[in-house]
Design an enzyme around this catalytic site. Structure first.
Site, PDB file in Angstrom:
ATOM      1  N   SER A 207      -3.843  -3.175  -0.602  1.00 52.23           N
ATOM      2  CA  SER A 207      -2.714  -3.959  -0.096  1.00 52.23           C
ATOM      3  C   SER A 207      -3.217  -5.315   0.393  1.00 52.23           C
ATOM      4  O   SER A 207      -4.140  -5.384   1.220  1.00 52.23           O
ATOM      5  CB  SER A 207      -2.056  -3.188   1.058  1.00 52.23           C
ATOM      6  OG  SER A 207      -1.009  -3.922   1.606  1.00 52.23           O
ATOM      7  N   ALA A 208      -2.596  -6.400  -0.105  1.00 47.05           N
ATOM      8  CA  ALA A 208      -3.122  -7.752   0.122  1.00 47.05           C
ATOM      9  C   ALA A 208      -3.169  -8.162   1.590  1.00 47.05           C
ATOM     10  O   ALA A 208      -4.063  -8.895   2.001  1.00 47.05           O
ATOM     11  CB  ALA A 208      -2.276  -8.757  -0.664  1.00 47.05           C
ATOM     12  N   HIS A 209      -2.209  -7.674   2.388  1.00 48.65           N
ATOM     13  CA  HIS A 209      -2.158  -8.205   3.763  1.00 48.65           C
ATOM     14  C   HIS A 209      -3.264  -7.663   4.668  1.00 48.65           C
ATOM     15  O   HIS A 209      -3.404  -8.097   5.808  1.00 48.65           O
ATOM     16  CB  HIS A 209      -0.772  -8.002   4.381  1.00 48.65           C
ATOM     17  CG  HIS A 209      -0.437  -6.611   4.826  1.00 48.65           C
ATOM     18  ND1 HIS A 209      -0.528  -6.223   6.138  1.00 48.65           N
ATOM     19  CD2 HIS A 209       0.005  -5.524   4.152  1.00 48.65           C
ATOM     20  CE1 HIS A 209      -0.141  -4.959   6.252  1.00 48.65           C
ATOM     21  NE2 HIS A 209       0.185  -4.503   5.060  1.00 48.65           N
TER      22      HIS A 209
ATOM     23  N   CYS B  80       2.404   1.019  12.483  1.00 44.98           N
ATOM     24  CA  CYS B  80       3.718   1.555  12.141  1.00 44.98           C
ATOM     25  C   CYS B  80       4.151   2.646  13.118  1.00 44.98           C
ATOM     26  O   CYS B  80       5.319   3.009  13.174  1.00 44.98           O
ATOM     27  CB  CYS B  80       3.744   2.049  10.695  1.00 44.98           C
ATOM     28  SG  CYS B  80       2.252   2.885  10.180  1.00 44.98           S
TER      29      CYS B  80
ATOM     30  N   GLN C 114      -7.398   0.010   3.813  1.00 48.71           N
ATOM     31  CA  GLN C 114      -8.209  -0.607   4.876  1.00 48.71           C
ATOM     32  C   GLN C 114      -9.576  -1.055   4.365  1.00 48.71           C
ATOM     33  O   GLN C 114     -10.196  -1.926   4.967  1.00 48.71           O
ATOM     34  CB  GLN C 114      -8.425   0.379   6.031  1.00 48.71           C
ATOM     35  CG  GLN C 114      -7.212   0.617   6.885  1.00 48.71           C
ATOM     36  CD  GLN C 114      -6.782  -0.596   7.704  1.00 48.71           C
ATOM     37  OE1 GLN C 114      -7.586  -1.471   8.035  1.00 48.71           O
ATOM     38  NE2 GLN C 114      -5.512  -0.661   8.023  1.00 48.71           N
TER      39      GLN C 114
ATOM     40  N   THR D 291      10.759  -7.600 -11.857  1.00 49.28           N
ATOM     41  CA  THR D 291      10.089  -8.861 -12.194  1.00 49.28           C
ATOM     42  C   THR D 291       8.956  -9.112 -11.204  1.00 49.28           C
ATOM     43  O   THR D 291       9.143  -9.009  -9.996  1.00 49.28           O
ATOM     44  CB  THR D 291      11.111 -10.019 -12.162  1.00 49.28           C
ATOM     45  OG1 THR D 291      12.159  -9.683 -13.060  1.00 49.28           O
ATOM     46  CG2 THR D 291      10.475 -11.330 -12.582  1.00 49.28           C
TER      47      THR D 291
ATOM     48  N   GLY E 106       0.817  -1.211   0.000  1.00 51.44           N
ATOM     49  CA  GLY E 106       0.000   0.000   0.000  1.00 51.44           C
ATOM     50  C   GLY E 106       0.847   1.255   0.000  1.00 51.44           C
ATOM     51  O   GLY E 106       0.511   2.247  -0.659  1.00 51.44           O
TER      52      GLY E 106
ATOM     53  N   ASN F  20      -7.586   3.936   9.063  1.00 52.56           N
ATOM     54  CA  ASN F  20      -7.039   2.750   9.726  1.00 52.56           C
ATOM     55  C   ASN F  20      -7.092   2.832  11.244  1.00 52.56           C
ATOM     56  O   ASN F  20      -6.961   1.827  11.925  1.00 52.56           O
ATOM     57  CB  ASN F  20      -5.596   2.516   9.269  1.00 52.56           C
ATOM     58  CG  ASN F  20      -4.746   3.758   9.351  1.00 52.56           C
ATOM     59  OD1 ASN F  20      -5.112   4.812   8.845  1.00 52.56           O
ATOM     60  ND2 ASN F  20      -3.606   3.654  10.001  1.00 52.56           N
TER      61      ASN F  20
HETATM   62  N1  PLP Z   1      -2.784   3.093   4.060  1.00 48.93           N
HETATM   63  C1  PLP Z   1      -3.503   2.678   5.117  1.00 48.93           C
HETATM   64  C2  PLP Z   1      -4.838   3.317   5.386  1.00 48.93           C
HETATM   65  C3  PLP Z   1      -3.015   1.669   5.946  1.00 48.93           C
HETATM   66  O1  PLP Z   1      -3.730   1.268   6.986  1.00 48.93           O
HETATM   67  C4  PLP Z   1      -1.746   1.094   5.651  1.00 48.93           C
HETATM   68  C5  PLP Z   1      -1.160   0.075   6.524  1.00 48.93           C
HETATM   69  O2  PLP Z   1      -1.380   0.020   7.700  1.00 48.93           O
HETATM   70  C6  PLP Z   1      -1.044   1.557   4.538  1.00 48.93           C
HETATM   71  C7  PLP Z   1      -1.591   2.561   3.758  1.00 48.93           C
HETATM   72  C8  PLP Z   1       0.267   0.978   4.158  1.00 48.93           C
HETATM   73  O3  PLP Z   1       0.090  -0.292   3.589  1.00 48.93           O
HETATM   74  P1  PLP Z   1       1.300  -1.329   3.504  1.00 48.93           P
HETATM   75  O4  PLP Z   1       1.501  -1.847   4.897  1.00 48.93           O
HETATM   76  O5  PLP Z   1       0.837  -2.399   2.576  1.00 48.93           O
HETATM   77  O6  PLP Z   1       2.466  -0.591   2.992  1.00 48.93           O
END
Ligand code: PLP
Length: 370
Positions: free
Chosen positions: A188-190, A314, A168, A226, A69, A140
């Site tokens: 973002s996949a996770h 983070c 999110q 790649t 993301g 988030n």
């Molecule tokens: N944007 C939002 C709203 C998020 O919650 C997050 C991750 O917590 C990100 C961006 C960043 O995504 P990634 O962890 O895949 O870099």
């Protein structure tokens, strides 16, 4: 162990892991290679693009794969390189930092006490030289869903591209980029039971930010390198599964969160559920527990096997108050006393009630000693 931090990351689904392992064994060729064996790797990419595009009501050619993301957001912000961008105050750090790093000027639009940005404020912030509006789909730290459709209509009228950080939201609520007038969208996949290291950026046809990575020209020149076929395959499988149970999951999560909030409030009457009047992601809630620092709550909950957070993962090691909670108008002291509970597919009601009891017990023990 009770995991209540799905907004930080979701556990990868077993079916996703199986799809990835199979993909890694069977489709490991470089998709750019000319021989026929590489065709199966290209097919994985093609199908994954189709799956993501289908969920967003976009075209497959409008999807670029990225590593996460953060990268998708950084690539989107490149559209405003050297120019003016309008950004919401509650954006994820990856948007705020990218905007400050690449744009010549950034206008930050506030959110109200309920975490919502006003479309009129966005309208007022746009100038003749505005190159991009960036407003997240859902936050988030509070789960608040922004009035994207209204902002999209304004952006379209003003002919300014709209970027939505939907990291999110994607996989949790339905998104229609055409109907909502979204020009770029990050995912973002996770965050939807897929693997780490796989993300995507939707770019409406004709939109071309300056690439962050250049070289082999993959992803239509937007993102050289790649392709991580197995991770992309896992992301697509996770997206497919998310689509399948989205409505039912959303209902279930919203239903589970209500008794949690009620149980917490009955034991801690001073507790405030943040942004309760706003539309929110079904499984993400933030609670202000006056006098109990989130760092303390997280550590004590961890001791009894329950994983919660105090906002963005983070920023978990920072003593600073979250910019999102401050943006709601909380004082720095209050903002440090907010915990986030985010549930997922496997969360059960009795577990959540235990979490509410434990959190209340910790609250009374820690605040009584002062
Ligand atoms: N944007 C939002 C709203 C998020 O919650 C997050 C991750 O917590 C990100 C961006 C960043 O995504 P990634 O962890 O895949 O870099």
């Amino acid at each position: 162990m009770l995991y209540l931090d799905h907004a930080a990351t979701t556990p990868p689904d077993e079916r996703v892991l199986n799809a990835m392992a199979k993909c890694m064994r069977e489709h490991w060729h470089n998709p750019s290679a000319a021989y026929s064996a590489a065709g199966s790797a290209r097919k994985v990419l093609r199908e994954a693009r189709g799956t993501l595009a289908g969920m967003l009501r976009a075209s497959p050619g409008e999807i670029a794969f990225t590593s996460c993301g953060t990268e998708s957001n950084a690539l989107a912000l490149q559209l405003a390189r050297g120019r003016h961008a309008v950004v919401c105050a509650a954006e994820h750090a990856s948007v705020l930092h990218a905007a400050r790093a690449v744009c010549a000027e950034v206008s930050i639009v506030p959110v109200d006490a309920q975490g919502r940005v006003s479309p009129e404020d966005v309208l007022r912030a746009v100038r003749d030289n505005t190159a991009l509006i960036s407003v997240q789909y859902a936050n988030n730290e509070t789960g608040v869903i922004q009035p994207v459709r209204e902002i999209g209509a304004i952006a379209r009228r003003l002919r300014v591209p709209l970027h939505c950080d939907a990291v999110q939201a994607f996989g949790h609520v339905p998104i229609d980029v055409r109907a909502e007038n979204i020009d770029l969208l990050s995912l973002s996949a996770h965050k939807f039971y897929g693997p780490r290291g796989a993300g995507a950026l939707y770019l409406r046809q004709g939109i071309r930010p300056q690439p962050l990575l250049t070289g082999g020209g993959q992803e239509n020149g937007l993102r050289s390198g790649t392709e991580n076929i197995a991770a992309i395959c896992g992301m697509a499988e996770a997206a497919r599964l998310a689509q399948e149970d989205m409505a039912e999951r959303a209902q279930r999560e919203a239903r589970l969160m209500r008794p949690f909030g009620a149980a917490l409030r009955s034991r801690v009457p001073s507790c405030i559920e943040l942004c309760g009047a706003s539309p929110r992601l079904p499984g993400v809630r933030a609670y202000l527990l006056p006098g109990l620092e989130a760092t303390q709550a997280i550590a004590d909950m961890d001791l009894v096997g329950i994983q919660i957070s105090g906002g963005a993962a983070c920023a978990a090691h920072s003593a600073d108050a979250s910019h999102v909670y401050l943006a709601l108008g909380l004082s720095p002291q209050q903002a440090r006393c907010v915990v986030r509970i985010s549930i997922g597919r496997a969360t059960r009601e009795e577990e959540l009630l235990r979490a509410a009891q434990e959190l209340a017990r910790i609250y009374h023990r820690r605040t009584a000693s002062r």
